[in-house]
Design an enzyme around this catalytic site. Structure first.
Site, PDB file in Angstrom:
ATOM      1  N   ASP A  63       0.968  -1.197   0.161  1.00  0.00           N
ATOM      2  CA  ASP A  63       0.007  -0.005  -0.127  1.00  0.00           C
ATOM      3  C   ASP A  63       1.026   1.127  -0.072  1.00  0.00           C
ATOM      4  O   ASP A  63       0.471   2.319  -0.820  1.00  0.00           O
ATOM      5  CB  ASP A  63      -1.034  -0.004   1.420  1.00  0.00           C
ATOM      6  CG  ASP A  63      -1.976   0.894   1.029  1.00  0.00           C
ATOM      7  OD1 ASP A  63      -2.831   1.171  -0.207  1.00  0.00           O
ATOM      8  OD2 ASP A  63      -2.621   1.366   2.117  1.00  0.00           O
TER       9      ASP A  63
ATOM     10  N   ASP B  36      -9.030  -1.096   2.136  1.00  0.00           N
ATOM     11  CA  ASP B  36      -8.917  -0.483   3.761  1.00  0.00           C
ATOM     12  C   ASP B  36     -10.224  -1.043   4.376  1.00  0.00           C
ATOM     13  O   ASP B  36     -10.274  -0.775   5.586  1.00  0.00           O
ATOM     14  CB  ASP B  36      -9.204   0.950   3.376  1.00  0.00           C
ATOM     15  CG  ASP B  36      -8.152   1.526   2.920  1.00  0.00           C
ATOM     16  OD1 ASP B  36      -6.942   0.981   3.062  1.00  0.00           O
ATOM     17  OD2 ASP B  36      -8.033   2.593   1.953  1.00  0.00           O
TER      18      ASP B  36
END
Length: 158
Positions: free
Chosen positions: A80, A150
């Site tokens: 990420d 997320d």
């Protein structure tokens, strides 16, 4: 207890009608999304569909133990960080690859005529517009954005 064949038959009929009703509701949601997907007011349906996808992923992906989960979480954290903060340094327009993927493609749809400015998006994020006029906007955006990753990755810990 003895179950009569009449009540079993009625239950099967109810089940059949229930399945057909659910199928028709799902089909109508898909048609509404296809027709109105470029409209700014379609965000509630996109959020509903996105949350449904996230919950289905969380429900269907089994993880064996906490050690495996911890290793995967660390690897995804590094992934990420790289795709959000490092890739803008390598792209021509300075936009992160993760942001492009989450918000939709910049390329025209495949069947669009040449020179068309129509953009096709497969949203991999939940976009919710700001509900108040405020001078403070995050990066000048008009909506809040959270990616499916997320939601799904922390959800796998439960």
């Amino acid at each position: 207890a003895v179950v009569s064949t009449q009540s079993t038959g009625e239950f099967q009929t109810f089940q059949h009608y229930f399945k057909v009703t659910v199928w028709l509701c799902c089909l109508s949601l898909a048609v509404v999304w296809i027709v109105l997907r470029h409209s700014p007011s379609i965000w509630p349906l996109q959020v509903f569909l996105g949350v449904s996808v996230c919950l289905n992923i969380i429900r269907s992906v089994p993880l064996p133990n906490l050690k495996f989960i911890a290793i995967v979480m660390v690897m995804l954290f590094v992934y990420d960080i790289f795709f959000v903060f490092v890739t803008p340094l390598f792209t021509k327009d300075g936009v992160s690859i993760m942001e492009k993927v989450a918000t939709g493609s910049d390329r025209p749809i495949f069947d669009a005529p040449k020179g068309s400015s129509t953009r096709e998006q497969i949203p991999l994020s939940l976009k919710v517009p700001y509900f108040q006029n405020s001078d403070v906007k995050v990066c000048g955006e008009i909506y809040n954005l959270i990616g499916f990753g997320d939601i799904v990755i922390p959800g796998l810990l439960t």
